[in-house]
Scaffold this motif. Sequence first.
Motif: not given
Length: 447
Positions: A34-42, A234-237, A426-427
Amino acid sequence: MPLTETFAPAALDLTHVRSQFPSLSQTVNGHPAAFLDGPGGTQVPQRVIDAISAYLRRDNANTGGAYSTSRRTDAMLSEARAAMADFLHCAPDEIVFGPNMTTLTYAMSRAIGRDLGPGDEILVTRLDHDANVTPWLALEEKGITIRWAEIHKEDCTLDVEDLAAKLNSKTRLVAIGYASNAVGTINPVKEIVRLAHSYGALAYVDAVHYGPHGLIDAKDLGCDFLACSTYKFFGPHMGVLFGKREHLARLRPYKVRPLTDAVPNRWEWGTLNHECIAGITACVDYIAELGTKGVETTTGHVGTDAFVRPSSEARSLATSPRRAAIIAAFETIHRHERALMERLIAGISQIPQLKIYGITDPTCFDWRCPTIAVRAVNQNEGNTPLALATKLGDRGFFTWDGNYYALNLTEHLDVEKTGGFLRIGLVHYNTAEEVDRLLQALQEILP
């Protein structure tokens, strides 16, 4: 056909959405991730991966050459500027690419600082990510005074009255975050921009955390600069900076001599990361598609709140079909994330061992993102933010611990020395089932 009929707000088709993200199918110790790390990078959809790969496979070249791959690279950069112009609602030549928001902000602070000196003031806030604080603090070496806008500790909201009181005829710039990456608070940015301009000051907005959650309209905000990072939506760095054309032309960048003086290229130092910029167009197109294909037909009303809510007239004046689709996409994203956020906060509120930092009053949820910072009420070695994040990680829940570079906030709230926060982000690709499993895991983990 009226735009509101073409792109009506609808519910996300999560099956369709999640099928586009290869990483979401992972497992950890037999548990679904469960990817709940969106604020650090989606995470990124397959189309972004494909765009990056295709550029490297077919078009990899530097710009300005008299041959096909170089010309295709030039065209790709133009396409990416147009995509980000639609995303931020500005002109393509007001888009600057860079490695990340932090680097771009340092570059801009150095240039703005060339025209400032003793007696000038810059206003920053306690709520911001340090990337919109330290680049301005660095100008103290020139004798510039840095003033601080404080927060309301009880709900981690910005004290706008304090900010307004600290503006004066010496204020040259106000640096403000659109939303807090630590506690999710959304700031009244348009109002703050208006206040800054009333004193003749520039307004510099950090929209990194707001980017995946709400529609950004640089024209409507009226800000002078706005920075964001595509890896947060949802894109690249990569980092992206909007700057009003007049400022990009007027200010003097530090740059090498051969670099053109044309706007916006004069702000882009060295060879850009072309393959990742190719991925930027793909991520913007992914979001736009959510406004057309990634939804289920439904009915409902989305209220007016801190998230940008364009009127039907504003929608009809959208600069392009892609911008119109982006508007619809963020209406849909907001509806979905709001439901998840309400479910998560309600569940955490039933766990007495945890304290939520930030807005918890449901009547004020319009002023927060679905980013939740918590701490155990009674700290011990088994329930520090790091310990909780580790235990959750072993069960497949990816969360963050620490200060997330919102150092001034964690210090101000006196949690920095004891590990900061556990952050749950969350995202739109997250599900209600993931939220429920997380709540159950927290109840089992906490003594």
